[in-house]
Scaffold this motif. Structure first.
Motif, PDB file in Angstrom:
ATOM      1  N   GLU A 195      24.067 -31.753  19.541  1.00  0.00           N
ATOM      2  CA  GLU A 195      24.029 -30.320  19.243  1.00  0.00           C
ATOM      3  C   GLU A 195      23.341 -30.150  17.896  1.00  0.00           C
ATOM      4  O   GLU A 195      23.351 -31.067  17.073  1.00  0.00           O
ATOM      5  CB  GLU A 195      25.430 -29.713  19.217  1.00  0.00           C
ATOM      6  N   PRO A 196      22.693 -29.011  17.648  1.00  0.00           N
ATOM      7  CA  PRO A 196      21.945 -28.855  16.392  1.00  0.00           C
ATOM      8  C   PRO A 196      22.824 -29.082  15.169  1.00  0.00           C
ATOM      9  O   PRO A 196      23.954 -28.602  15.097  1.00  0.00           O
ATOM     10  CB  PRO A 196      21.460 -27.402  16.465  1.00  0.00           C
ATOM     11  N   ARG A 197      22.280 -29.824  14.196  1.00  0.00           N
ATOM     12  CA  ARG A 197      23.022 -30.154  12.979  1.00  0.00           C
ATOM     13  C   ARG A 197      22.303 -29.726  11.710  1.00  0.00           C
ATOM     14  O   ARG A 197      22.935 -29.538  10.677  1.00  0.00           O
ATOM     15  CB  ARG A 197      23.282 -31.666  12.923  1.00  0.00           C
ATOM     16  N   ALA A 198      20.984 -29.610  11.749  1.00  0.00           N
ATOM     17  CA  ALA A 198      20.196 -29.297  10.556  1.00  0.00           C
ATOM     18  C   ALA A 198      19.532 -27.938  10.719  1.00  0.00           C
ATOM     19  O   ALA A 198      19.637 -27.286  11.766  1.00  0.00           O
ATOM     20  CB  ALA A 198      19.153 -30.388  10.326  1.00  0.00           C
ATOM     21  N   SER A 199      18.824 -27.497   9.675  1.00  0.00           N
ATOM     22  CA  SER A 199      18.066 -26.241   9.734  1.00  0.00           C
ATOM     23  C   SER A 199      16.604 -26.470  10.071  1.00  0.00           C
ATOM     24  O   SER A 199      15.875 -25.529  10.351  1.00  0.00           O
ATOM     25  CB  SER A 199      18.173 -25.510   8.381  1.00  0.00           C
ATOM     26  N   VAL A 200      16.182 -27.736  10.021  1.00  0.00           N
ATOM     27  CA  VAL A 200      14.801 -28.099  10.303  1.00  0.00           C
ATOM     28  C   VAL A 200      14.758 -28.904  11.589  1.00  0.00           C
ATOM     29  O   VAL A 200      15.477 -29.906  11.729  1.00  0.00           O
ATOM     30  CB  VAL A 200      14.187 -28.923   9.155  1.00  0.00           C
ATOM     31  N   GLY A 201      13.930 -28.470  12.519  1.00  0.00           N
ATOM     32  CA  GLY A 201      13.681 -29.234  13.730  1.00  0.00           C
ATOM     33  C   GLY A 201      12.289 -29.841  13.660  1.00  0.00           C
ATOM     34  O   GLY A 201      11.330 -29.164  13.280  1.00  0.00           O
ATOM     35  N   ASP A 308      16.523 -32.525  12.451  1.00  0.00           N
ATOM     36  CA  ASP A 308      16.817 -33.040  13.786  1.00  0.00           C
ATOM     37  C   ASP A 308      15.486 -33.323  14.484  1.00  0.00           C
ATOM     38  O   ASP A 308      14.547 -32.529  14.380  1.00  0.00           O
ATOM     39  CB  ASP A 308      17.607 -32.025  14.619  1.00  0.00           C
ATOM     40  N   LEU A 309      15.431 -34.430  15.193  1.00  0.00           N
ATOM     41  CA  LEU A 309      14.199 -34.838  15.857  1.00  0.00           C
ATOM     42  C   LEU A 309      14.318 -34.663  17.367  1.00  0.00           C
ATOM     43  O   LEU A 309      15.356 -34.954  17.958  1.00  0.00           O
ATOM     44  CB  LEU A 309      13.896 -36.311  15.542  1.00  0.00           C
ATOM     45  N   TYR A 310      13.238 -34.167  17.977  1.00  0.00           N
ATOM     46  CA  TYR A 310      13.188 -33.967  19.422  1.00  0.00           C
ATOM     47  C   TYR A 310      11.856 -34.487  19.955  1.00  0.00           C
ATOM     48  O   TYR A 310      10.867 -34.599  19.225  1.00  0.00           O
ATOM     49  CB  TYR A 310      13.291 -32.483  19.779  1.00  0.00           C
ATOM     50  N   SER A 311      11.823 -34.754  21.257  1.00  0.00           N
ATOM     51  CA  SER A 311      10.585 -35.103  21.934  1.00  0.00           C
ATOM     52  C   SER A 311       9.905 -33.854  22.468  1.00  0.00           C
ATOM     53  O   SER A 311      10.525 -32.784  22.595  1.00  0.00           O
ATOM     54  CB  SER A 311      10.878 -36.048  23.104  1.00  0.00           C
ATOM     55  N   SER A 324      18.234 -22.214  16.991  1.00  0.00           N
ATOM     56  CA  SER A 324      19.228 -22.880  16.158  1.00  0.00           C
ATOM     57  C   SER A 324      18.623 -23.408  14.859  1.00  0.00           C
ATOM     58  O   SER A 324      19.352 -23.968  14.030  1.00  0.00           O
ATOM     59  CB  SER A 324      19.871 -24.042  16.926  1.00  0.00           C
ATOM     60  N   TYR A 325      17.313 -23.200  14.678  1.00  0.00           N
ATOM     61  CA  TYR A 325      16.613 -23.752  13.514  1.00  0.00           C
ATOM     62  C   TYR A 325      15.835 -22.674  12.793  1.00  0.00           C
ATOM     63  O   TYR A 325      15.357 -21.711  13.395  1.00  0.00           O
ATOM     64  CB  TYR A 325      15.672 -24.882  13.959  1.00  0.00           C
ATOM     65  N   ARG A 326      15.697 -22.860  11.491  1.00  0.00           N
ATOM     66  CA  ARG A 326      14.876 -21.941  10.695  1.00  0.00           C
ATOM     67  C   ARG A 326      13.420 -22.384  10.643  1.00  0.00           C
ATOM     68  O   ARG A 326      12.520 -21.552  10.508  1.00  0.00           O
ATOM     69  CB  ARG A 326      15.435 -21.833   9.266  1.00  0.00           C
ATOM     70  N   VAL A 327      13.189 -23.704  10.747  1.00  0.00           N
ATOM     71  CA  VAL A 327      11.840 -24.240  10.592  1.00  0.00           C
ATOM     72  C   VAL A 327      11.570 -25.263  11.700  1.00  0.00           C
ATOM     73  O   VAL A 327      12.445 -26.070  12.044  1.00  0.00           O
ATOM     74  CB  VAL A 327      11.653 -24.918   9.218  1.00  0.00           C
ATOM     75  N   TYR A 350       6.622 -15.221  16.728  1.00  0.00           N
ATOM     76  CA  TYR A 350       6.150 -13.838  16.708  1.00  0.00           C
ATOM     77  C   TYR A 350       7.271 -12.823  16.890  1.00  0.00           C
ATOM     78  O   TYR A 350       7.201 -11.711  16.326  1.00  0.00           O
ATOM     79  CB  TYR A 350       5.097 -13.641  17.802  1.00  0.00           C
ATOM     80  N   GLU A 351       8.297 -13.171  17.654  1.00  0.00           N
ATOM     81  CA  GLU A 351       9.307 -12.172  18.009  1.00  0.00           C
ATOM     82  C   GLU A 351      10.665 -12.406  17.369  1.00  0.00           C
ATOM     83  O   GLU A 351      11.447 -11.459  17.244  1.00  0.00           O
ATOM     84  CB  GLU A 351       9.475 -12.144  19.538  1.00  0.00           C
ATOM     85  N   ARG A 352      10.944 -13.662  16.943  1.00  0.00           N
ATOM     86  CA  ARG A 352      12.304 -13.943  16.468  1.00  0.00           C
ATOM     87  C   ARG A 352      12.316 -14.571  15.077  1.00  0.00           C
ATOM     88  O   ARG A 352      13.310 -15.176  14.675  1.00  0.00           O
ATOM     89  CB  ARG A 352      13.028 -14.845  17.480  1.00  0.00           C
ATOM     90  N   GLY A 353      11.222 -14.429  14.346  1.00  0.00           N
ATOM     91  CA  GLY A 353      11.205 -14.829  12.937  1.00  0.00           C
ATOM     92  C   GLY A 353      11.143 -16.312  12.680  1.00  0.00           C
ATOM     93  O   GLY A 353      11.520 -16.777  11.586  1.00  0.00           O
ATOM     94  N   GLY A 354      10.662 -17.094  13.640  1.00  0.00           N
ATOM     95  CA  GLY A 354      10.571 -18.531  13.431  1.00  0.00           C
ATOM     96  C   GLY A 354       9.507 -18.906  12.418  1.00  0.00           C
ATOM     97  O   GLY A 354       8.486 -18.226  12.282  1.00  0.00           O
ATOM     98  N   ARG A 355       9.743 -20.000  11.704  1.00  0.00           N
ATOM     99  CA  ARG A 355       8.786 -20.500  10.699  1.00  0.00           C
ATOM    100  C   ARG A 355       8.237 -21.846  11.176  1.00  0.00           C
ATOM    101  O   ARG A 355       8.995 -22.788  11.409  1.00  0.00           O
ATOM    102  CB  ARG A 355       9.461 -20.662   9.339  1.00  0.00           C
ATOM    103  N   LEU A 356       6.935 -21.907  11.308  1.00  0.00           N
ATOM    104  CA  LEU A 356       6.267 -23.083  11.850  1.00  0.00           C
ATOM    105  C   LEU A 356       5.423 -23.749  10.778  1.00  0.00           C
ATOM    106  O   LEU A 356       4.612 -23.093  10.126  1.00  0.00           O
ATOM    107  CB  LEU A 356       5.385 -22.677  13.039  1.00  0.00           C
ATOM    108  N   MET A 357       5.610 -25.057  10.597  1.00  0.00           N
ATOM    109  CA  MET A 357       4.763 -25.854   9.720  1.00  0.00           C
ATOM    110  C   MET A 357       3.994 -26.840  10.579  1.00  0.00           C
ATOM    111  O   MET A 357       4.575 -27.738  11.197  1.00  0.00           O
ATOM    112  CB  MET A 357       5.599 -26.594   8.674  1.00  0.00           C
TER     113      MET A 357
END
Length: 539
Positions: A195-201, A308-311, A324-327, A350-357
């Motif tokens: 389950e999500p644990r961090a703010s960065v995915g 948190d790391l995902y494939s 579940s993540y801010r970034v 675009y619609e839910r305020g996500g931040r992409l790096m």
């Protein structure tokens, strides 16, 4: 008659293989394969048992139906140590299987690759009572389409399981196999959180790793549509990539590209035991694959950013809950995305305020299909001119597609702000600051025109943080996109570092370079810029 051809795991012809053909328990022919791997025997068509033996390869027997109109493709496996985890990605607490090929006993350990390499546990020594008993057997024909199917033959004992449970902490893990004679091979395992644990995915570019994987004789770059009728003897003389141009192999319609299985070893992801996270990235494939992505994971931990790391597939199927993540961080070369992946991220930004790096280059350049059966199919048709990474629409020459993804979905510049072009390809150089007063450059001391990002760990395309393949703004970039810096690569081919915000409260920061994260450990300005953006996005 021509019974068939024999080749190794690279689909390279094997000459002088000893071949015995049997019928009804009686030997009917003993021959040796010819220079191009051909097996010729004076037999009648029909069922037979074929045994193949060659020094340096695993011997095998297979039952076939000899047919002069359908030459059989025998595949042999070299005496080397190889392996892969299956599934390639899991969530913490889930069980996965390690599938290792070795002709001698081997010791297996599990490690976590972060700021430091941490031994998780010793899994033990693996062998069996028989000779070469942990040697795997590959299927015949083109197993790049359905996988190598290791651990299917001779692994039925419940007392000799080859499973491991994923640790609780998310991250990049590696199995390390070391044989009695000192041969070694390591292979990655992406562990997402239960389950999500961090703010960065962070997204591991597992689709890209597969697209570049030639194991079995095919990737999206070598024989991308299908294996040729005969094995390779000399790559420079036989393969379309060299005889027809590197992009000529992408001229087929999308439907002609056979699937590429994830169920194969990935030699390009191997990391030698002695390598640390701040060491140079050696080799040709590692600088675009997991070994390079490791540099970002380690840097995040050094700077005490939890993640948190995902494939890629976990984003595709919805297991990666972006809300579940801010970034969200993309890394190195996230080039192969499904439509579902793209739409999920774009809507989130675009619609839910996500931040992409976007800390990579040539990203989201080709659409893939991920049917959920352990394979992917690339929508890779490209009719570029003079090596261009874009193409004109054959049905409407006035319409130009900026990339393969643009042709099938839309230009990735709509999300990333930039798109890859051939200008500056295979060069590397520092960036030049264009808007040093922007908050992105806070604390760097840069003035307009100053260069930064010269130091870099990547050895394939050495020279700076703007390199290998570079992205630039295009007509598809959002109109509010701000150009912050540009690489000093020749032919005006420098990566363009950009930033824009959306009306929905989202934001995107893009560096447009494959070599960028290889500068994080050795260039303080690149590290400061990245930390500035990440802290602002988390605030």
């Amino acid at each position: 008659m021509l019974v068939g051809y024999v080749s190794d795991e690279d689909y390279v012809a094997l000459a002088d293989v000893l071949v015995e053909l049997e019928r009804d328990g009686r030997t009917v022919a003993v021959v040796r394969s010819a220079a191009r791997g051909g097996v010729w025997a004076d037999i009648e068509p029909g069922p037979c048992r074929v045994t193949l033996v060659k020094a340096g390869c695993g011997s095998k027997s297979v039952d076939i139906t000899a047919d002069p109109d359908k030459p059989y493709h025998f595949r042999m496996l070299s005496d080397r140590v190889l392996g892969y985890a299956w599934p390639r990605w899991v969530r913490s607490g889930e069980r996965g299987e390690f599938r290792v090929h070795s002709v001698e006993p081997y010791r297996l350990t599990l490690w976590r690759y972060g700021c430091r390499k941490e031994l998780v546990r010793l899994l033990g020594w693996f062998d069996e009572h028989g000779p070469r008993a942990v040697m795997q057997i590959t299927p015949d024909g083109d197993y790049t389409r359905a996988g190598v199917a290791w651990n299917r033959q001779g692994y039925g004992s419940p007392h000799h399981t080859q499973f491991a449970t994923a640790p609780q902490r998310s991250g990049l893990y590696y199995f390390r196999a070391l044989t009695e004679s000192g041969a070694a091979f390591s292979f990655p395992w992406v562990v997402a959180p239960s389950e999500p644990r961090a703010s960065v995915g962070v997204l591991a570019s597992t689709n890209t790793w597969n697209a570049y994987n030639n194991f079995g004789g095919r990737s999206n770059y070598i024989n991308p549509n299908r294996l040729p009728a005969t094995p390779t003897v000399n790559a420079r003389l036989d393969l379309d990539r060299y005889t027809g141009g590197a992009l000529g192999t992408w001229g087929f319609p999308d439907a002609e590209y056979e699937p590429l299985s994830f169920e194969r070893p990935e030699p390009g992801d191997h990391i030698p035991e002695h390598v640390e996270v701040n060491d140079p990235i050696e080799g040709r494939l590692p600088p675009t694959m997991a070994p390079a992505e490791w540099r970002l994971f380690g840097w995040l931990e050094r700077e005490e950013f939890e993640y948190d790391l995902y494939s890629d597939y976990q984003l595709h199927c919805g297991e990666f809950d972006l809300d579940s993540y801010r970034v969200l961080l993309l890394n190195v070369h996230p080039g192969y995305w499904s439509r579902a992946m793209y739409e999920r991220v774009k809507q989130w930004v675009y619609e839910r305020g996500g931040r992409l790096m976007y800390l990579g280059g040539n990203g989201i350049n080709c659409q893939v299909e991920l049917p959920g059966d352990g394979t992917m199919r690339c929508q890779t048709h490209l009719r570029g001119i003079g090596g261009s990474l874009g193409m004109y629409d054959p049905a409407d020459p006035s319409r130009y597609y900026e990339s393969r993804f643009h042709r099938t979905v839309e230009s990735e510049a709509n999300l990333l702000g930039v798109v890859c072009t051939s200008h500056g390809i295979m060069t590397a150089a520092p960036y030049r600051a264009l808007e040093p007063s922007h908050w992105v450059f806070e604390g760097t001391g840069l003035r307009s025109g100053d260069e930064f990002g010269r130091a870099n760990l990547q050895e394939r395309c050495h020279g700076g943080a703007s390199g290998h393949e570079t992205d630039k703004m295009s007509p598809s970039s959002p109109p509010q996109t701000l150009l912050l810096a540009k690489g000093t690569n020749p032919d005006d081919g420098g990566a363009e570092m950009v930033y824009y915000e959306t009306r929905g409260g989202g934001a995107v920061f893009s560096v447009g370079s494959i070599t960028y994260t290889a500068s994080l450990w050795v260039d303080p300005v690149v590290a400061r810029i990245t930390a500035n953006v990440l802290r602002r996005f988390l605030s």
